[in-house]
Design an enzyme around this catalytic site. Structure first.
Site, short mmCIF file in Angstrom:
data_model
loop_
_atom_site.label_atom_id
_atom_site.label_comp_id
_atom_site.label_asym_id
_atom_site.label_seq_id
_atom_site.Cartn_x
_atom_site.Cartn_y
_atom_site.Cartn_z
N TYR A 172 -50.49 -40.35 -9.06
CA TYR A 172 -50.28 -41.18 -7.85
C TYR A 172 -48.87 -41.97 -8.69
CZ TYR A 172 -50.23 -45.56 -5.43
OH TYR A 172 -49.70 -46.62 -4.59
N LYS A 176 -44.78 -42.06 -7.44
CA LYS A 176 -44.37 -43.38 -6.92
C LYS A 176 -43.08 -43.47 -7.90
CE LYS A 176 -46.96 -44.55 -3.59
NZ LYS A 176 -46.15 -44.58 -2.17
#
Length: 302
Positions: A172, A176
């Protein structure tokens, strides 16, 4: 009375069936926008479900006097992203704002992270941002070439996990961080077509953050709920308005009532030998650079 800051602007919000995305969709509608509410209705980990949260948000907008349509395309699928953009253009005659928000998590320490867990999260976050931007930008470029230069906006969603890292969220956080870099490139490339591109790193109570921010998820005291997802949307609505035309390539941190401009990697003052370094000589040089440099922000969970 709600200011109609985005009156008659057409807005796509991806992942808008719940949480922050839902709050964005409702806020844009309240500001006068026509909203395409995209959500495939997956579970927290991306698994398929029979839920249709996009239609529920559309129903809520319409009940409040707004205009919205639901979309169920997978934004990380090339044709799905094209379908989403085309639906906005066909339904409302154009596209003014793209808010990339869709995503899910499959958290695990790197040493235990599987290839599928890496690919799935990077796909929906990073490719899901790229694919929608690519098809939207193609439309905006055609408009600009036809002499109808738009006042278009893209608002991407990064995270503190991407800016500072987050233990147990390597997939993640990497996605990002990549979205932050993609935002810079898109801002530089799309400006000639009348398009600004910015990103936010929000902190709020959602399905994805309830485990990361468990200590701050207690029921709010009477009054202001600092972790409510609705706190994130005012800045996104402003960034989606015509007023924000002089802001592009920027990253904003948003939490509760706080808005901050995040500043990323910058060139440091170099130590220049004027020739190739000997590895044995670099210890003191690196120590000097670290002493003069700023202390990094701590990694979440470290």
């Amino acid at each position: 009375m709600q200011d109609k800051l985005c009156q008659d602007r057409t807005v796509i919000v991806t992942g808008a069936g719940r949480g922050i995305g839902r709050a964005h969709a409702l806020a844009f509608a309240a500001a006068g926008a026509r909203v395409v509410v995209n959500d495939v209705g997956t579970a927290l980990d991306g698994a398929a479900t029979t839920e249709t949260p996009a239609q529920q948000v559309v129903d809520e907008i319409v009940a409040n006097g707004g205009v919205a349509v639901a979309n169920y395309d997978d934004v990380a699928d090339w044709q799905g992203a094209r379908n989403l953009v085309d639906q906005a253009i066909v339904a409302f005659g154009g596209l003014d704002v793209l808010v990339n928000n869709a995503g899910f998590v499959r958290d695990r320490m790197l040493v235990n992270l599987s290839e599928d867990e890496w690919d799935a999260v990077v796909r929906v976050h990073l490719k899901g941002h790229f694919a929608t931007m690519r098809h939207a930008a193609q439309y905006w470029r055609a408009e600009a070439k036809a002499g109808r230069t738009p006042q278009a906006r893209v608002i991407n969603t990064s995270s503190g996990a991407g800016l500072q890292g987050s233990v147990g969220q390597g997939n993640y956080g990497a996605a990002k961080a990549a979205i932050a870099g993609l935002t810079l490139t898109a801002a530089a490339e799309f400006g000639r077509y009348g398009v600004t591109v910015n990103a936010i790193a929000p902190a709020a109570r959602t399905r994805m953050t309830e485990t990361v921010f468990a200590e701050t998820m207690a029921a709010p005291d009477a009054g202001f709920d600092a972790m409510a997802p609705e706190n994130i949307s005012p800045l996104v609505v402003w960034l989606g308005s015509a007023e924000s035309g002089n802001v592009t390539g920027r990253m904003f941190e948003v939490e509760g009532g706080k808005v901050a401009l995040a500043e990323g990697w910058r060139h440091g003052i170099p130590v220049d030998r004027g020739a190739r370094w000997n590895p044995a000589d670099l210890g003191p040089v690196v120590a000097e650079l670290l002493e003069k440099g700023q202390v990094p922000e701590p990694v979440y969970g470290a």
